[in-house]
Design an enzyme around this catalytic site. Structure first.
Site, mmCIF file in Angstrom:
data_model
loop_
_atom_site.group_PDB
_atom_site.id
_atom_site.type_symbol
_atom_site.label_atom_id
_atom_site.label_comp_id
_atom_site.label_asym_id
_atom_site.label_seq_id
_atom_site.Cartn_x
_atom_site.Cartn_y
_atom_site.Cartn_z
ATOM 1 N N PHE A 11 -4.414 5.755 -0.175
ATOM 2 C CA PHE A 11 -5.396 6.185 -1.181
ATOM 3 C C PHE A 11 -6.834 5.880 -0.722
ATOM 4 C CE2 PHE A 11 -7.309 4.400 -5.318
ATOM 5 C CZ PHE A 11 -7.959 5.580 -5.625
ATOM 6 N N THR A 36 4.326 4.726 5.151
ATOM 7 C CA THR A 36 5.311 4.259 4.169
ATOM 8 C C THR A 36 5.284 5.277 3.021
ATOM 9 O OG1 THR A 36 3.695 3.045 2.839
ATOM 10 C CG2 THR A 36 4.708 1.852 4.706
ATOM 11 N N GLU A 84 0.814 -3.329 1.691
ATOM 12 C CA GLU A 84 1.602 -3.004 0.504
ATOM 13 C C GLU A 84 0.680 -3.335 -0.650
ATOM 14 O OE1 GLU A 84 4.500 -1.628 0.020
ATOM 15 O OE2 GLU A 84 4.973 -1.419 2.141
ATOM 16 N N THR A 131 -9.001 -7.558 -2.158
ATOM 17 C CA THR A 131 -9.002 -7.239 -3.581
ATOM 18 C C THR A 131 -9.577 -8.384 -4.415
ATOM 19 O OG1 THR A 131 -7.470 -6.987 -5.441
ATOM 20 C CG2 THR A 131 -6.575 -8.034 -3.517
ATOM 21 N N ASP A 132 -10.038 -8.049 -5.616
ATOM 22 C CA ASP A 132 -10.510 -9.100 -6.530
ATOM 23 C C ASP A 132 -9.342 -9.906 -7.107
ATOM 24 O OD1 ASP A 132 -9.442 -7.159 -8.217
ATOM 25 O OD2 ASP A 132 -11.136 -7.141 -9.619
ATOM 26 N N GLU A 133 -8.104 -9.395 -6.909
ATOM 27 C CA GLU A 133 -6.945 -10.074 -7.523
ATOM 28 C C GLU A 133 -6.690 -11.452 -6.906
ATOM 29 O OE1 GLU A 133 -3.620 -7.487 -8.429
ATOM 30 O OE2 GLU A 133 -4.926 -5.739 -8.469
ATOM 31 N N TYR A 156 1.765 -9.956 -4.633
ATOM 32 C CA TYR A 156 0.765 -9.101 -3.973
ATOM 33 C C TYR A 156 -0.529 -9.881 -3.732
ATOM 34 C CZ TYR A 156 -3.161 -5.811 -3.675
ATOM 35 O OH TYR A 156 -4.329 -5.165 -3.304
ATOM 36 N N SER A 157 -1.073 -10.475 -4.822
ATOM 37 C CA SER A 157 -2.375 -11.137 -4.651
ATOM 38 C C SER A 157 -2.244 -12.385 -3.783
ATOM 39 C CB SER A 157 -3.026 -11.452 -5.999
ATOM 40 O OG SER A 157 -2.164 -12.156 -6.842
ATOM 41 N N SER A 159 -0.258 -12.624 -1.206
ATOM 42 C CA SER A 159 -0.230 -12.168 0.195
ATOM 43 C C SER A 159 -1.628 -11.739 0.653
ATOM 44 C CB SER A 159 0.787 -11.033 0.381
ATOM 45 O OG SER A 159 0.361 -9.867 -0.295
ATOM 46 N N LYS A 160 -2.409 -11.113 -0.232
ATOM 47 C CA LYS A 160 -3.772 -10.713 0.145
ATOM 48 C C LYS A 160 -4.649 -11.968 0.321
ATOM 49 C CE LYS A 160 -5.387 -7.111 0.514
ATOM 50 N NZ LYS A 160 -5.461 -6.163 1.677
ATOM 51 N N PRO A 211 3.784 4.603 -20.259
ATOM 52 C CA PRO A 211 4.222 3.214 -20.447
ATOM 53 C C PRO A 211 3.061 2.225 -20.396
ATOM 54 C CG PRO A 211 4.744 3.967 -18.217
ATOM 55 C CD PRO A 211 4.059 5.109 -18.903
ATOM 56 N N ASP A 286 6.140 -6.401 -21.026
ATOM 57 C CA ASP A 286 4.985 -6.774 -20.210
ATOM 58 C C ASP A 286 5.406 -7.092 -18.774
ATOM 59 O OD1 ASP A 286 2.351 -7.201 -19.696
ATOM 60 O OD2 ASP A 286 2.107 -8.906 -21.048
HETATM 61 P P1 NAD Z 1 -2.067 2.400 -0.542
HETATM 62 O O1 NAD Z 1 -0.796 1.715 -0.911
HETATM 63 O O2 NAD Z 1 -2.433 3.689 -1.195
HETATM 64 O O3 NAD Z 1 -2.109 2.672 1.033
HETATM 65 C C1 NAD Z 1 -1.684 1.731 1.976
HETATM 66 C C2 NAD Z 1 -1.536 2.434 3.319
HETATM 67 O O4 NAD Z 1 -1.099 1.458 4.279
HETATM 68 C C3 NAD Z 1 -0.492 3.546 3.311
HETATM 69 O O5 NAD Z 1 -1.010 4.690 3.966
HETATM 70 C C4 NAD Z 1 0.672 2.956 4.076
HETATM 71 O O6 NAD Z 1 1.458 3.922 4.778
HETATM 72 C C5 NAD Z 1 -0.032 2.006 5.043
HETATM 73 N N1 NAD Z 1 0.849 0.905 5.483
HETATM 74 C C6 NAD Z 1 1.623 0.125 4.692
HETATM 75 N N2 NAD Z 1 2.310 -0.748 5.451
HETATM 76 C C7 NAD Z 1 1.942 -0.528 6.739
HETATM 77 C C8 NAD Z 1 2.305 -1.125 7.980
HETATM 78 N N3 NAD Z 1 3.190 -2.112 8.034
HETATM 79 N N4 NAD Z 1 1.728 -0.668 9.113
HETATM 80 C C9 NAD Z 1 0.815 0.355 9.063
HETATM 81 N N5 NAD Z 1 0.460 0.964 7.913
HETATM 82 C C10 NAD Z 1 1.008 0.526 6.766
HETATM 83 O O7 NAD Z 1 -3.188 1.299 -0.757
HETATM 84 P P2 NAD Z 1 -4.685 1.455 -1.287
HETATM 85 O O8 NAD Z 1 -4.677 1.409 -2.753
HETATM 86 O O9 NAD Z 1 -5.341 2.566 -0.580
HETATM 87 O O10 NAD Z 1 -5.307 0.076 -0.770
HETATM 88 C C11 NAD Z 1 -5.841 -0.036 0.548
HETATM 89 C C12 NAD Z 1 -6.346 -1.452 0.756
HETATM 90 O O11 NAD Z 1 -7.345 -1.760 -0.206
HETATM 91 C C13 NAD Z 1 -5.259 -2.514 0.610
HETATM 92 O O12 NAD Z 1 -5.487 -3.496 1.589
HETATM 93 C C14 NAD Z 1 -5.482 -3.071 -0.781
HETATM 94 O O13 NAD Z 1 -5.063 -4.408 -0.867
HETATM 95 C C15 NAD Z 1 -6.984 -2.940 -0.911
HETATM 96 N N6 NAD Z 1 -7.496 -2.769 -2.295
HETATM 97 C C16 NAD Z 1 -6.943 -1.834 -3.127
HETATM 98 C C17 NAD Z 1 -7.470 -1.660 -4.408
HETATM 99 C C18 NAD Z 1 -6.925 -0.601 -5.345
HETATM 100 O O14 NAD Z 1 -7.357 -0.536 -6.496
HETATM 101 N N7 NAD Z 1 -6.027 0.262 -4.926
HETATM 102 C C19 NAD Z 1 -8.556 -2.443 -4.830
HETATM 103 C C20 NAD Z 1 -9.088 -3.385 -3.946
HETATM 104 C C21 NAD Z 1 -8.560 -3.531 -2.677
HETATM 105 P P1 TYD Z 2 -2.073 -1.013 -11.685
HETATM 106 O O1 TYD Z 2 -2.613 0.373 -11.640
HETATM 107 O O2 TYD Z 2 -0.670 -1.258 -11.219
HETATM 108 O O3 TYD Z 2 -3.107 -1.935 -10.888
HETATM 109 P P2 TYD Z 2 -3.184 -3.573 -10.826
HETATM 110 O O4 TYD Z 2 -1.913 -4.146 -11.277
HETATM 111 O O5 TYD Z 2 -3.422 -3.788 -9.356
HETATM 112 O O6 TYD Z 2 -4.355 -3.947 -11.671
HETATM 113 O O7 TYD Z 2 -2.175 -1.528 -13.172
HETATM 114 C C1 TYD Z 2 -3.412 -1.512 -13.877
HETATM 115 C C2 TYD Z 2 -3.172 -2.143 -15.223
HETATM 116 O O8 TYD Z 2 -2.295 -1.281 -15.973
HETATM 117 C C3 TYD Z 2 -2.449 -3.485 -15.159
HETATM 118 O O9 TYD Z 2 -2.950 -4.311 -16.204
HETATM 119 C C4 TYD Z 2 -0.992 -3.141 -15.425
HETATM 120 C C5 TYD Z 2 -1.094 -1.954 -16.356
HETATM 121 N N1 TYD Z 2 -0.007 -0.957 -16.252
HETATM 122 C C6 TYD Z 2 0.612 -0.479 -17.403
HETATM 123 O O10 TYD Z 2 0.295 -0.903 -18.531
HETATM 124 N N2 TYD Z 2 1.591 0.468 -17.279
HETATM 125 C C7 TYD Z 2 1.977 0.946 -16.069
HETATM 126 O O11 TYD Z 2 2.914 1.807 -16.005
HETATM 127 C C8 TYD Z 2 1.331 0.470 -14.889
HETATM 128 C C9 TYD Z 2 1.733 0.980 -13.526
HETATM 129 C C10 TYD Z 2 0.331 -0.482 -15.032
#
Ligand code: NAD
Ligand code: TYD
Length: 350
Positions: A11, A36, A84, A131-133, A156-157, A159-160, A211, A286
């Site tokens: 993404f 993935t 992940e 991430t902020d998490e 997740y958080s 591991s980050k 949901p 929840d």
């Molecule tokens: P995403 O899950 O959409 O994409 C992750 C990508 O990493 C995928 O293309 C996947 O194929 C690839 N990948 C996974 N495992 C791999 C491996 N072992 N080797 C090579 N490639 C691999 O994630 P995203 O939401 O785009 O997040 C990207 C980064 O930004 C992450 O590090 C995440 O922690 C961080 N981040 C995400 C958010 C958010 O709101 N989505 C916010 C802050 C930070």
């Molecule tokens: P999410 O998009 O999974 O991001 P994060 O957990 O990294 O913040 O979830 C955003 C918020 O929405 C979180 O408080 C969990 C909630 N949530 C739901 O209420 N229903 C859902 O089906 C999902 C996926 C998340």
């Protein structure tokens, strides 16, 4: 500059790759991705034939492969997004998160350290996207600062957070030029429909239940994905090695308010009577260890480097809905699994 971007088919990564490929024709952008379930090369169709873009399929957990790749290409910088990224999946399968997010990051750091030591003027930066998490959960008041102590709650958080510590350790111990940014929740085009906003857009479209975990009172601080990509560009070019920047839009919403706004926008876009979509809201069990509130203070980034978000949430959400409604094929392919054939069709057959 040869820049390795990891996770560029995901993404956020796909928006970062596009921004860099289009803005910097003199850089060669190598997108390394395992593809993935979250990786989708269709996200990058518009730039895949550009001469300064190369795709490499590979796993950051495979140390031998990573070492070979760095020794062959001698990248000048790394922007590391591969991870992940879904909290619910981390609750079911935490080890996968340790492998990719922790071990994968350390593999990249080791490979970067090796080429940095060989030629310290050639390797410029290891940029770790986090991430902020990692900061944990807030009560009703306060905001996360760059100095807030780490207090992760989900696998997740955790591991980050661990990967962030390794990045700082490599900077402090080996002098590797490295930095970190910690961003709040992103939303926008190409978001995989397992996360709250794209899942609900897809479900509203298909008249399926929406949901909401618990009472829907959890608060997230939403940022449009292209603003995150712009922030990464700014930090990459302007920040000093060893620094940390928080990225966020000062844009806190309870989950239920986000979904109610989305329902309203989509009533209008789908020509449904006002209130139709809200009837799809379904409160469910929840999430375990569900963080109550995230709110990020990005004043340092705004003051030091001059970045600020370009979009208000209502406008960004409207644009996001428009993108999903006009890119039905993208959503259908993701839901059906067809997107996973794109690599074979476009790259392997050549
Ligand atoms: P995403 O899950 O959409 O994409 C992750 C990508 O990493 C995928 O293309 C996947 O194929 C690839 N990948 C996974 N495992 C791999 C491996 N072992 N080797 C090579 N490639 C691999 O994630 P995203 O939401 O785009 O997040 C990207 C980064 O930004 C992450 O590090 C995440 O922690 C961080 N981040 C995400 C958010 C958010 O709101 N989505 C916010 C802050 C930070
Ligand atoms: P999410 O998009 O999974 O991001 P994060 O957990 O990294 O913040 O979830 C955003 C918020 O929405 C979180 O408080 C969990 C909630 N949530 C739901 O209420 N229903 C859902 O089906 C999902 C996926 C998340």
């Amino acid at each position: 500059m040869k820049i390795l971007i990891t996770g560029g088919a995901g993404f956020i990564g796909s928006h970062v790759v596009r921004l860099f490929v289009n803005t910097y024709p003199n850089y060669t952008i190598y997108n390394l991705d395992k593809l993935t379930y979250a990786g989708n090369l269709a996200n990058l169709k518009d730039i895949e034939s550009k001469p300064n873009y190369k795709f490499i399929k590979g796993d950051i957990v495979d140390a031998e492969f990573i070492n070979k790749l760095f020794s062959e290409h001698k990248f000048n910088a790394v922007i590391h997004l591969a991870a992940e990224s879904h909290v619910d999946r981390s609750i079911t399968n935490p080890l996968e998160f340790v492998y990719t997010n922790v071990i994968g990051t350390v593999n990249l750091l080791n490979a970067a350290k090796t080429i940095y030591k060989e030629d310290i003027s050639a390797f410029k930066l290891f940029y770790h996207v986090s991430t902020d998490e990692v900061y944990g959960s807030l009560g009703e008041t306060g905001m996360f600062l760059e100095t807030t102590a780490y207090d992760p709650h989900s696998p997740y958080s955790a591991s980050k957070a661990s990967s962030d510590h390794f990045v700082r350790a490599y900077h402090d111990t080996y002098g590797l030029p490295a930095l970190i940014s910690n961003c709040s929740n992103n939303y926008g085009p190409n978001h995989f429909p397992e996360k709250l906003i794209p899942l609900c857009i897809s479900n509203i479209k298909n008249n399926k239940p929406l949901p909401i975990y618990g009472k829907g009172e959890n608060i997230r601080d939403w940022l449009y994905v292209i603003d995150h990509a712009r922030a990464i560009d700014t930090i990459f070019h302007k920040a000093k090695a060893g620094s940390t920047y928080n990225i966020g839009g000062h844009n806190e919403w309870t989950n239920i308010d986000v979904i109610k706004l989305l329902c309203k926008i989509m009533d209008r876009k789908l020509n449904r009577a006002e209130g139709t979509n809200e009837k799809l809201i379904t409160y469910v069990k929840d999430r375990a260890g569900h963080d109550l509130r995230y709110a990020i203070d990005s004043t340092k980034l705004q003051n030091d480097l001059g970045w600020k978000p370009s979009l208000q949430f209502e406008e960004g959400l409207e644009k996001t809905v428009d993108w999903y409604l006009t890119n039905e094929e993208w959503l259908n392919h993701v839901t059906s699994g067809d997107y996973q054939k794109y690599y074979e069709q476009q790259y392997v057959k050549r």
